[in-house]
Motif scaffolding. Structure first.
Motif, PDB file in Angstrom:
ATOM      1  N   VAL A 544       0.847  -1.203   0.000  1.00 28.41           N
ATOM      2  CA  VAL A 544       0.000   0.000   0.000  1.00 28.41           C
ATOM      3  C   VAL A 544       0.876   1.245   0.000  1.00 28.41           C
ATOM      4  CG1 VAL A 544      -1.684   1.335   1.309  1.00 28.41           C
ATOM      5  CG2 VAL A 544      -1.936  -1.144   1.133  1.00 28.41           C
ATOM      6  N   LEU A 545       1.879   1.257   0.890  1.00 25.24           N
ATOM      7  CA  LEU A 545       2.780   2.403   0.960  1.00 25.24           C
ATOM      8  C   LEU A 545       3.510   2.595  -0.360  1.00 25.24           C
ATOM      9  CD1 LEU A 545       4.194   4.615   2.577  1.00 25.24           C
ATOM     10  CD2 LEU A 545       5.793   2.889   3.434  1.00 25.24           C
ATOM     11  N   GLY A 546       3.957   1.506  -0.961  1.00 25.50           N
ATOM     12  CA  GLY A 546       4.649   1.611  -2.243  1.00 25.50           C
ATOM     13  C   GLY A 546       3.754   2.155  -3.335  1.00 25.50           C
ATOM     14  N   ALA A 547       2.505   1.711  -3.385  1.00 21.65           N
ATOM     15  CA  ALA A 547       1.570   2.206  -4.400  1.00 21.65           C
ATOM     16  C   ALA A 547       1.333   3.705  -4.234  1.00 21.65           C
ATOM     17  CB  ALA A 547       0.252   1.440  -4.304  1.00 21.65           C
ATOM     18  N   VAL A 548       1.198   4.163  -3.002  1.00 24.51           N
ATOM     19  CA  VAL A 548       0.976   5.593  -2.748  1.00 24.51           C
ATOM     20  C   VAL A 548       2.201   6.400  -3.176  1.00 24.51           C
ATOM     21  CG1 VAL A 548       0.635   7.318  -0.948  1.00 24.51           C
ATOM     22  CG2 VAL A 548      -0.683   5.197  -0.901  1.00 24.51           C
ATOM     23  N   LEU A 549       3.407   5.924  -2.794  1.00 21.07           N
ATOM     24  CA  LEU A 549       4.631   6.633  -3.178  1.00 21.07           C
ATOM     25  C   LEU A 549       4.785   6.675  -4.695  1.00 21.07           C
ATOM     26  CD1 LEU A 549       7.103   5.183  -0.519  1.00 21.07           C
ATOM     27  CD2 LEU A 549       6.350   7.561  -0.681  1.00 21.07           C
ATOM     28  N   ALA A 550       4.523   5.551  -5.355  1.00 19.59           N
ATOM     29  CA  ALA A 550       4.648   5.508  -6.814  1.00 19.59           C
ATOM     30  C   ALA A 550       3.693   6.489  -7.478  1.00 19.59           C
ATOM     31  CB  ALA A 550       4.388   4.083  -7.312  1.00 19.59           C
ATOM     32  N   SER A 551       2.473   6.589  -6.939  1.00 20.08           N
ATOM     33  CA  SER A 551       1.498   7.510  -7.540  1.00 20.08           C
ATOM     34  C   SER A 551       1.895   8.959  -7.311  1.00 20.08           C
ATOM     35  CB  SER A 551       0.108   7.234  -6.974  1.00 20.08           C
ATOM     36  OG  SER A 551       0.019   7.633  -5.614  1.00 20.08           O
ATOM     37  N   ARG A 552       2.531   9.250  -6.195  1.00 22.02           N
ATOM     38  CA  ARG A 552       3.006  10.619  -5.948  1.00 22.02           C
ATOM     39  C   ARG A 552       4.113  10.991  -6.924  1.00 22.02           C
ATOM     40  NH1 ARG A 552       4.423  11.171   0.318  1.00 22.02           N
ATOM     41  NH2 ARG A 552       4.944  13.310  -0.352  1.00 22.02           N
ATOM     42  N   LEU A 553       4.902   9.999  -7.329  1.00 22.06           N
ATOM     43  CA  LEU A 553       6.013  10.250  -8.244  1.00 22.06           C
ATOM     44  C   LEU A 553       5.608  10.188  -9.712  1.00 22.06           C
ATOM     45  CD1 LEU A 553       8.684   8.158  -6.346  1.00 22.06           C
ATOM     46  CD2 LEU A 553       8.825  10.612  -6.803  1.00 22.06           C
ATOM     47  N   GLY A 554       4.371   9.737  -9.983  1.00 22.34           N
ATOM     48  CA  GLY A 554       3.916   9.646 -11.363  1.00 22.34           C
ATOM     49  C   GLY A 554       4.149   8.296 -11.991  1.00 22.34           C
ATOM     50  N   ASN A 555       4.572   7.308 -11.214  1.00 19.05           N
ATOM     51  CA  ASN A 555       4.797   5.956 -11.742  1.00 19.05           C
ATOM     52  C   ASN A 555       3.508   5.149 -11.566  1.00 19.05           C
ATOM     53  OD1 ASN A 555       5.730   3.418 -12.480  1.00 19.05           O
ATOM     54  ND2 ASN A 555       7.716   3.699 -11.479  1.00 19.05           N
ATOM     55  N   ASP A 556       2.528   5.451 -12.411  1.00 20.66           N
ATOM     56  CA  ASP A 556       1.205   4.844 -12.263  1.00 20.66           C
ATOM     57  C   ASP A 556       1.219   3.346 -12.568  1.00 20.66           C
ATOM     58  OD1 ASP A 556       0.028   7.299 -11.594  1.00 20.66           O
ATOM     59  OD2 ASP A 556      -0.083   7.845 -13.718  1.00 20.66           O
ATOM     60  N   GLY A 557       2.094   2.919 -13.462  1.00 15.14           N
ATOM     61  CA  GLY A 557       2.177   1.494 -13.764  1.00 15.14           C
ATOM     62  C   GLY A 557       2.601   0.696 -12.542  1.00 15.14           C
ATOM     63  N   LEU A 558       3.587   1.204 -11.794  1.00 17.56           N
ATOM     64  CA  LEU A 558       4.031   0.518 -10.586  1.00 17.56           C
ATOM     65  C   LEU A 558       2.942   0.545  -9.518  1.00 17.56           C
ATOM     66  CD1 LEU A 558       6.208  -0.929  -8.989  1.00 17.56           C
ATOM     67  CD2 LEU A 558       7.149   1.311  -8.353  1.00 17.56           C
TER      68      LEU A 558
END
Length: 734
Positions: A544-558
């Protein structure tokens, strides 16, 4: 005033039982004002398997701790307590999930167990006064607070209630020659075993009963034979139960067989534990979950020598007492032998599944035969005093009031998780479990800095010395989660480093180096041998934390990949599903976001979460309509709409990246300039904000405009450190 003889004369079995029940209720009814604390949240509040009757069958096919938040590892202890599990479900359904109903059930169960203890004590002491004193010790001794005032402590209470019921039914069956009562006794014994494995102690109670029956004049041979038959049956049943447990639900994990202490150290540890328990019985203060935990300094445990000596003295006294009693009073000797056997598991002669030296809740059953033995030894003196002194009732009442007062004070600690952990830190400021527990409570505050400070203390050498209570991996993961909230959107380099570390730990790989964060260097928990298991248990939260961080960075695929790895049955709560919904919405996956919200509502139907989920759901529907309408146009207005969508979803750096080309193309466009500086402000890119504002209004007037921008920030965002300047973040697509 009541005459002494009259007071004693009226103490029949029924009155003794009622006095003990009243004392238990007075001592523990204040606990109904307490909340869910410590393990209660995992076992009950956030455990969906404890909320519905259709999970009752599951209680009998797995162990108590097979819950979403704590997956069962191959080598973990397996506590098979199906009736405890079923009692939680019934309590939740019939009481609406309110804490006070759980506490009320605990109190009533304890009062019932105390009444049965009084009946047994009356028969074993042969004196109403001695029985009353022994049963009052069982009912109100402060060691009972963990069992009664803590909801998760119900295990021992339920076990003792069924065990005492089985015993009384067996005695009644022997006296009456009743097969029906014998069958009921066997059923109650099975219920006791299904509450806690310590119920295998029933043959000890029956052994005392057999010795007493042999001494009692007038007992029929039939009664004696029935008791021996019950003793033999209970031994066979206990052996079968232990065999089945060892095969299917072993309480002793395989890795323990490899954890062999040197003989001298093991013996010292046993006497230390005995000394500690003797202290807790004689002077149960301060009330704490962790009484004087063992410190490990320089790789070696440091044992408290005075308590070891005290433990040796206690062992010698009990041994001499038992030997003398064997010649003079076989029943007393049987009681003492029973006490010794009951204490052997809890003084760490063998593995108990408890990561510490002592726990007051383990005294629930062993204290009973000890109290009865003391009262049987002194019954003549107690009876004489009660018959001769008019103050006897007052003395008994005063003697009951002191432990009751301690019980009342302890109930204040169980009001909430925060009060529990703050009290533990008053007892031991370096208790790593308490530091981590209080940090978890404070992590829900707007400002996570106090929680971070507590976790930093939990990983310090002063706390790490209490190795049995420390969990470096849990502290490390908790700091990752908290520090992610402390990093502003504009600090792209730190967010990337955090994401890489989270991804590594979620796959069970130890990070190779310390993670440099704005306010601390987070070293990996290389000293924790349980890293892989604990990382596996925390995998869902890390994803969950990784998905949130990835979305903040713009890495929507991750972000989508991590969400997919979780699936619908992941052991996470409604709040985590809410965060996943935000992460997916930032990548324009609105349908996936709405689906996560629906799953979250099924996990947490509470009014507070429902209001937050409904608000986000409505916002997502509105943003989806904007994205499909005005936001789809390749115009300045369309870009502004898309940027506003990112902004509303908390992706401030992504909004700024989207707006930057428009601003560079036309710095005079007021709408673009305002939206751009707003996104920069919330990303805490303060230097960029200053440059943009100074370019439009001049350096002299820029500071006032910057201050106005800061006033519009939320308290949490305003408390974040300024993001360092890094031109690289403008080279990445939003």
């Amino acid at each position: 005033m009541t005459s002494p003889a009259g007071f004693v004369g009226r103490l029949d079995a029924q009155r003794v039982a009622w006095l003990v029940v009243i004392a238990a209720l007075v001592a523990f009814l204040p606990s109904i004002a307490d909340g869910f604390v410590f393990d209660d949240a995992q076992l009950i509040v956030r455990n969906p398997f404890a909320h519905h009757f259709h999970f009752v069958g599951r209680c009998f096919t797995t162990d108590l701790w097979d819950i979403p938040e704590r997956p069962v590892a191959a080598g973990s202890s397996k506590f098979y307590r199906p009736l405890v599990c079923a009692s939680y479900i019934a309590n939740f359904q019939l009481g609406g999930g309110t804490a006070w109903t759980f506490h009320l059930v605990n109190v009533l169960l304890h009062a019932a167990a105390s009444a049965l203890a009084a009946r047994i004590a009356l028969r074993w002491t042969g004196s109403p006064v001695a029985a009353l004193v022994a049963a009052l010790v069982f009912a109100v001794h402060p060691s009972r607070t963990e069992n009664v005032e803590w909801i998760s402590g119900r295990t021992d209470v339920l076990m003792a209630l069924f065990l005492f019921a089985a015993h009384e039914l067996a005695v009644s069956a022997a006296r009456r020659g009743s097969a029906a009562r014998a069958a009921l006794s066997g059923t109650a014994f099975v219920a006791a075993l299904l509450s806690k494995e310590f119920a295998v102690a029933w043959p000890l109670l029956l052994g005392v009963e057999c010795v007493l029956a042999r001494e009692r004049p007038g007992d029929s041979p039939r009664e004696y034979r029935w008791l021996w038959f019950a003793l033999g049956g209970s031994l066979v049943a206990s052996a079968v139960y232990l065999g089945l447990r060892a095969e299917f639900f072993p309480i002793r994990p395989p890795e323990v067989d490899r954890m062999v202490l040197p003989l001298g150290l093991h013996v010292a540890y046993v006497f230390l534990s005995l000394g500690y328990y003797a202290e807790r019985i004689a002077l149960p203060w301060p009330q704490t979950f962790h009484f004087r935990p063992v410190a490990i300094i320089g790789g070696s445990p440091v044992l408290f020598t005075p308590s070891i000596i005290f433990g040796v003295v206690v062992a010698v006294v009990v041994a001499v007492w038992t030997i003398r009693a064997k010649r003079r009073d076989p029943t007393l000797a049987a009681l003492l032998a029973m006490t010794v056997v009951l204490f052997l598991p809890i003084i760490n002669v063998s593995y108990t599944g408890f990561p510490g030296t002592t726990a007051d809740r383990f005294l629930y059953l062993p204290l009973f035969p000890l109290a009865v033995a003391v009262c049987r030894q002194t019954r003549d003196a107690l009876t004489r005093y009660a018959e001769q002194s008019r103050l006897a009732p007052l003395v008994v009442g005063a003697g009951t009031l002191l432990p009751t007062a301690i019980d009342w004070v302890r109930s204040l600690d169980y009001a909430s998780n925060e009060t529990v952990w703050r009290h533990e830190l008053e007892v031991n400021p370096n208790n790593p479990m308490a530091l981590g527990g209080l940090a978890e409570v404070l992590s829900s505050d707007e400002d996570p800095r106090p929680a971070v400070a507590l976790l930093d203390r939990a990983s310090s050498p002063n706390a790490a010395q209490f190795g049995l209570l420390a969990s470096p991996t849990r502290v490390y993961i908790a700091l990752l989660e908290l520090e992610a909230r402390r990093v502003p959107d504009g600090d792209e380099a730190t967010l990337v480093a955090l994401l890489g570390t989270v991804a590594s730990v979620s796959e069970g790989r130890m990070p190779r180096a310390a993670l440099r964060l704005p306010d601390l260097d987070l070293a990996p928990p290389v000293s924790d041998p349980n890293f892989v298991v604990l990382a596996e248990n925390a995998n869902a939260h890390l994803l969950v934390l990784g998905a949130v961080l990835a979305s903040r960075l713009g890495n929507d695929g991750l972000a989508r990949a991590m969400t997919k790895r979780l699936g619908d049955d992941a052991p996470i709560d409604g709040a985590a599903r809410y965060n996943l919904a935000l992460a997916l919405a930032r990548g324009a996956d609105y349908d996936g976001a709405q689906r996560e919200l629906a799953i979250g509502l099924s996990l947490d139907p509470g009014a507070e979460f429902k209001a937050a989920a409904d608000e986000l759901g409505n916002r997502l529907a509105r943003l989806q309509a904007l994205a499909a309408g005005p936001g789809s146009a390749p115009t300045t207005a369309g870009v502004l709409v898309r940027a506003r969508i990112f902004f509303d979803l908390g992706a401030y750096l992504r909004a700024a990246r989207l707006l930057r080309p428009l601003y560079l193309a036309d710095p005079t466009n007021v709408d673009v300039s305002h939206a751009y500086t707003e996104a920069l402000s919330w990303a805490r890119l303060d230097d960029d904000v200053a440059a943009v504002i100074a370019g439009s209004v001049g350096a002299s007037a820029a500071q006032g405009a910057i201050d106005e921008r800061k006033k519009a920030l939320s308290p949490h965002t305003a408390s974040l450190p300024k993001a360092p300047a890094n031109p690289r973040y403008w080279t990445i697509a939003p």
